[in-house]
Scaffold this motif. Sequence first.
Motif, PDB file in Angstrom:
ATOM      1  N   ARG A  29       9.992  -6.196   5.387  1.00  0.00           N
ATOM      2  CA  ARG A  29      10.263  -5.232   6.239  1.00  0.00           C
ATOM      3  C   ARG A  29       9.038  -4.735   6.722  1.00  0.00           C
ATOM      4  O   ARG A  29       7.914  -5.103   6.183  1.00  0.00           O
ATOM      5  CB  ARG A  29      10.905  -4.299   5.023  1.00  0.00           C
ATOM      6  CG  ARG A  29      12.187  -4.757   4.435  1.00  0.00           C
ATOM      7  CD  ARG A  29      12.508  -3.459   3.452  1.00  0.00           C
ATOM      8  NE  ARG A  29      13.803  -3.857   2.749  1.00  0.00           N
ATOM      9  CZ  ARG A  29      14.793  -4.582   2.747  1.00  0.00           C
ATOM     10  NH1 ARG A  29      14.635  -5.623   3.517  1.00  0.00           N
ATOM     11  NH2 ARG A  29      15.730  -4.654   2.032  1.00  0.00           N
ATOM     12  N   GLU A  30       9.256  -4.059   7.544  1.00  0.00           N
ATOM     13  CA  GLU A  30       8.137  -3.287   8.350  1.00  0.00           C
ATOM     14  C   GLU A  30       7.154  -2.248   7.329  1.00  0.00           C
ATOM     15  O   GLU A  30       8.182  -1.342   7.152  1.00  0.00           O
ATOM     16  CB  GLU A  30       8.552  -2.669   9.695  1.00  0.00           C
ATOM     17  CG  GLU A  30       7.258  -2.178  10.537  1.00  0.00           C
ATOM     18  CD  GLU A  30       6.312  -3.229  10.935  1.00  0.00           C
ATOM     19  OE1 GLU A  30       4.974  -3.063  11.096  1.00  0.00           O
ATOM     20  OE2 GLU A  30       6.842  -4.580  11.203  1.00  0.00           O
ATOM     21  N   VAL A  31       6.192  -2.207   7.154  1.00  0.00           N
ATOM     22  CA  VAL A  31       5.405  -1.307   6.573  1.00  0.00           C
ATOM     23  C   VAL A  31       4.256  -0.686   7.298  1.00  0.00           C
ATOM     24  O   VAL A  31       3.538  -1.227   7.969  1.00  0.00           O
ATOM     25  CB  VAL A  31       4.714  -2.193   5.039  1.00  0.00           C
ATOM     26  CG1 VAL A  31       3.823  -1.094   4.254  1.00  0.00           C
ATOM     27  CG2 VAL A  31       5.658  -2.820   4.116  1.00  0.00           C
ATOM     28  N   THR A  32       4.169   0.639   7.156  1.00  0.00           N
ATOM     29  CA  THR A  32       3.350   1.455   8.158  1.00  0.00           C
ATOM     30  C   THR A  32       2.619   2.303   7.108  1.00  0.00           C
ATOM     31  O   THR A  32       3.189   3.040   6.424  1.00  0.00           O
ATOM     32  CB  THR A  32       4.120   2.218   9.234  1.00  0.00           C
ATOM     33  OG1 THR A  32       4.969   1.412   9.675  1.00  0.00           O
ATOM     34  CG2 THR A  32       3.425   3.072  10.042  1.00  0.00           C
ATOM     35  N   LEU A  33       1.216   2.163   7.492  1.00  0.00           N
ATOM     36  CA  LEU A  33       0.548   3.194   6.686  1.00  0.00           C
ATOM     37  C   LEU A  33      -0.200   4.212   7.642  1.00  0.00           C
ATOM     38  O   LEU A  33      -0.906   3.932   8.406  1.00  0.00           O
ATOM     39  CB  LEU A  33      -0.609   2.445   5.961  1.00  0.00           C
ATOM     40  CG  LEU A  33      -0.396   1.335   5.302  1.00  0.00           C
ATOM     41  CD1 LEU A  33      -1.614   0.489   4.954  1.00  0.00           C
ATOM     42  CD2 LEU A  33       0.410   1.729   4.215  1.00  0.00           C
ATOM     43  N   ALA A  34       0.422   5.524   7.619  1.00  0.00           N
ATOM     44  CA  ALA A  34      -0.007   6.598   8.581  1.00  0.00           C
ATOM     45  C   ALA A  34      -1.203   7.274   8.227  1.00  0.00           C
ATOM     46  O   ALA A  34      -1.816   7.853   8.686  1.00  0.00           O
ATOM     47  CB  ALA A  34       1.135   7.466   8.643  1.00  0.00           C
ATOM     48  N   GLY A  35      -1.609   7.444   6.670  1.00  0.00           N
ATOM     49  CA  GLY A  35      -2.585   7.947   6.342  1.00  0.00           C
ATOM     50  C   GLY A  35      -3.820   7.304   5.903  1.00  0.00           C
ATOM     51  O   GLY A  35      -4.075   6.060   6.409  1.00  0.00           O
TER      52      GLY A  35
END
Length: 95
Positions: free
Chosen positions: A45-51
Amino acid sequence: MKRVLLIISGIAILLIIAAVSVPFFIPKSVYKAQIERAATNALQREVTLAGDVNISVFPRISASVQQVTVANPEGFATPNMIEAGELRGSVKWIP
């Protein structure tokens, strides 16, 4: 004999200093990209790290990541399966 012990001690101290200082020389964006890629491959699944990503090697190897989202597959009611403010993980140097 004393000279050999001093040389070995000096090398050990230099290795410890190198291990502790390496995370400060590598940009955090490198860690971020590697963590996103590994998590996306592992979860499928697409994992996004915004911080921010924080790495530490003392007293144990640890990482913390802020503002993490894991996407749902298409067809689900909500776009994200997980929305986390912060994720942390650590490993002891010696078990």
